[in-house]
Design an enzyme around this catalytic site. Structure first.
Site, PDB file in Angstrom:
ATOM      1  N   LYS A  93       0.856  -1.183   0.000  1.00 17.22           N
ATOM      2  CA  LYS A  93       0.000   0.000   0.000  1.00 17.22           C
ATOM      3  C   LYS A  93       0.894   1.236   0.000  1.00 17.22           C
ATOM      4  CE  LYS A  93      -3.857   2.078   2.647  1.00 17.22           C
ATOM      5  NZ  LYS A  93      -4.712   1.947   3.843  1.00 17.22           N
ATOM      6  N   SER A 168      -9.710   1.970   2.987  1.00 14.68           N
ATOM      7  CA  SER A 168      -8.858   2.743   2.114  1.00 14.68           C
ATOM      8  C   SER A 168      -7.825   1.918   1.341  1.00 14.68           C
ATOM      9  CB  SER A 168      -8.106   3.803   2.936  1.00 14.68           C
ATOM     10  OG  SER A 168      -7.239   3.195   3.886  1.00 14.68           O
ATOM     11  N   SER A 192      -9.897  -0.522   7.098  1.00 12.65           N
ATOM     12  CA  SER A 192      -9.342  -0.412   5.744  1.00 12.65           C
ATOM     13  C   SER A 192      -8.635  -1.650   5.201  1.00 12.65           C
ATOM     14  CB  SER A 192      -8.386   0.768   5.665  1.00 12.65           C
ATOM     15  OG  SER A 192      -9.136   1.937   5.530  1.00 12.65           O
TER      16      SER A 192
HETATM   17  N1  GLN Z   1     -13.266   4.244   6.527  1.00 11.08           N
HETATM   18  C1  GLN Z   1     -12.538   4.621   7.708  1.00 11.08           C
HETATM   19  C2  GLN Z   1     -12.127   6.052   7.612  1.00 11.08           C
HETATM   20  O1  GLN Z   1     -12.416   6.665   6.652  1.00 11.08           O
HETATM   21  C3  GLN Z   1     -11.360   3.725   7.917  1.00 11.08           C
HETATM   22  C4  GLN Z   1     -10.167   4.084   7.123  1.00 11.08           C
HETATM   23  C5  GLN Z   1      -8.977   3.256   7.488  1.00 11.08           C
HETATM   24  O2  GLN Z   1      -9.094   2.216   8.140  1.00 11.08           O
HETATM   25  N2  GLN Z   1      -7.815   3.746   7.102  1.00 11.08           N
HETATM   26  O3  GLN Z   1     -11.527   6.605   8.474  1.00 11.08           O
END
Ligand code: GLN
Length: 509
Positions: A93, A168, A192
């Site tokens: 990532k 994400s 995410s």
């Molecule tokens: N969807 C969550 C957020 O927007 C989690 C994102 C993540 O785990 N990086 O914060």
């Protein structure tokens, strides 16, 4: 009497192409010189070249650099200096810093940032011999649930390219789903890893907070951020996660624990082969099975739980009464921490700097205004607000109290069960753009994943079916602290008895 023919241990090996082969089988093929790391890397690089234009799962791919790593791996294999992942390709990532290579966090702010050092995770995986195929696309600064906010454009779901892959870590999940990489790293602040794993029909695990070092992982919300692993199966995740974990003095929240060989634990034969999960008690939170979940998800999750029972596990209802408060608590804490973490991006030492400005304040303002996308700016503003004098007690402090209550719910629940199960997400992958105008609606979709981060617990998502539109559905398993082996083993037994994880999208043929 003749005995029944032995089942090959890896049914995919004989029937499936090399790009869809379990990591353990790739390991054997490399060790016996049936295939070289250069051949493997070339295979996946070629797949990325052909298939990624439709997916946009990668931000940076550097063929020469990857092939140089693969050649070095082949030399080590020839000399019998073989680590667990020597010669195995993987993707990172783009939130993990990689020395001498672009690390963008999918933001214009870092679109010119070449890291001078490797993240601890990247260094550990290099040491384990893995070969990096490149950096995957994501939501900008890991803020989002759809991988649409990237400066490099949205990632598309390999099952249906008009839909999001989740976020994400959507690029990593899509890359594994389309078999553009056998395994990939991700991060999970509020879901995410697990949510994109569920949207893309792959397996993903977020370990106990503190198990994976955050050094060199560009910070979003430091008390929640945790590195995690994607693979086609729990077994592949086990191999990747084992190589990612380890104490790191440079992360003050890194935990000093003896390393665990997750894959070896999975390979151990169960006491009762017919009921490999005998004795395992799975708690089913009433709050995770209420309204708001689609019928298809309910049906798939119920069928998966029936399968777990057939494998010997028992299920019982439990309560997590404060879990419904996870969304407001999570978004207050995450945005507060984000507003602080992102203050470092000022255009002075690295990152985007506006071309024209009048004075220092104007340079900050313009650089940040141009460098950050709308969702990142929204979160910085809300975060600064909830931390500000006069609102700190009303929002931030309250959120911290809720966090404590949620962790207490899990502590009590694990007094009466070994694992907790439920859907990973209340919905399947939505159409691109469908939620973009309504951020709160998107935040609400994180209802089942965020409580786990608030408590710092490990969680895993594995495929368990499809909705009426052919989009994957994920089952989430949550464990007590340091129960990664238990989580991976349960999912592994499920996957030995089912084939959801073996399906791959038509695009990935
Ligand atoms: N969807 C969550 C957020 O927007 C989690 C994102 C993540 O785990 N990086 O914060």
């Amino acid at each position: 009497m003749t005995s029944p023919p032995l089942q090959p241990p890896f049914p995919r090996m004989s029937t499936a192409p090399l790009f869809d082969t379990p990591v353990s089988a790739l390991r054997r093929a490399l060790d016996t010189k049936e295939v070289s790391s250069v051949e493997l890397a070339t295979l996946f690089l070629d797949r990325i070249e052909t298939l990624d234009p439709a997916l946009n799962a990668f931000i940076t791919v550097d063929r020469e650099r990857t092939l140089a790593e693969a050649r070095a791996a082949d030399e080590r294999i020839a000399q019998n200096h073989i680590g667990p992942l020597t010669g195995i390709p993987l993707a990172h990532k783009d939130v993990f810093c990689t020395e001498g290579m672009l690390t963008t966090c999918a933001s214009r702010m870092l679109s010119n940032f070449v890291s001078p050092y490797d993240a601890h995770v990247v260094a550990l995986l290099k040491k384990a011999g893995a070969v990096s195929l490149g950096k995957t696309n994501m939501d900008e600064f890991a803020m989002g649930s759809s991988s649409e906010t990237s400066h490099y454009g949205p990632v598309r779901n390999p099952w249906e390219t008009g839909h999001v892959p989740g976020g994400s870590s959507g690029g990593s999940a899509a890359a594994v789903a389309a078999r553009l990489a056998p395994i990939a790293t991700g991060t999970d602040t509020g879901g995410s890893v697990r949510q994109p794993a569920s949207f893309c029909g792959v397996t993903g695990i977020k370990p106990t907070y503190g198990l994976v070092s955050r050094y060199g992982l560009i910070a979003y919300a430091s008390s929640l951020d945790q590195g995690g692993a994607f693979g086609a199966s729990a077994e592949d995740c086990a191999l990747l996660l084992a190589a990612m974990t380890g104490f790191d003095a440079r992360d003050s929240t890194s935990l000093e624990r003896a390393p665990e060989d997750y894959a070896a634990a999975l390979a151990a034969p169960p006491a009762d082969a017919g009921k490999p999960l005998a004795g395992l008690v799975i708690g089913l939170p009433r709050e995770f099975f209420g309204d708001g979940m689609s019928v298809d998800i309910r049906t798939a999750v119920d069928a998966a739980l029936a399968q777990y029972r057939a494998l010997g596990a028992s299920t019982r209802d439990i309560d997590l009464p404060n879990a419904k408060l996870a969304i407001p608590a999570y978004y207050v804490i995450a945005m507060a921490e984000a507003s602080s973490n992102l203050s470092r991006f000022d255009g002075v030492r690295y990152g985007h700097r506006a071309a024209d400005y009048t004075d220092l304040a104007d340079m900050y303002r313009k650089s940040r205004g141009e460098g950050f996308g709308a969702e990142v700016q929204r979160r910085i503003l809300v975060g600064a607000y909830v931390l500000s004098h006069g609102y700190y007690d009303a929002y931030y402090l309250q959120a911290q109290k809720l966090r404590r209550l949620i962790a207490g719910d899990f502590r009590r629940a694990f007094g009466g069960c070994d694992l907790i199960a439920g859907p990973t997400s209340p919905v399947t992958a939505w159409a691109l753009g469908a939620m973009s105008g309504d951020p709160v609606q998107m935040y609400l979709a994180d209802i089942y994943t965020t409580p786990v981060n608030l408590a710092g617990l490990p969680g895993l998502s594995h495929p368990c079916g499809f909705d009426g539109g052919g989009l994957p559905i994920g089952l989430q398993l949550i464990g007590d602290y340091f129960s990664e082996t238990k989580l991976l083993a349960a999912a592994h037994r499920f996957q030995q008895a089912t084939d959801w994880h073996l399906r791959r999208p038509a695009l990935a043929a």
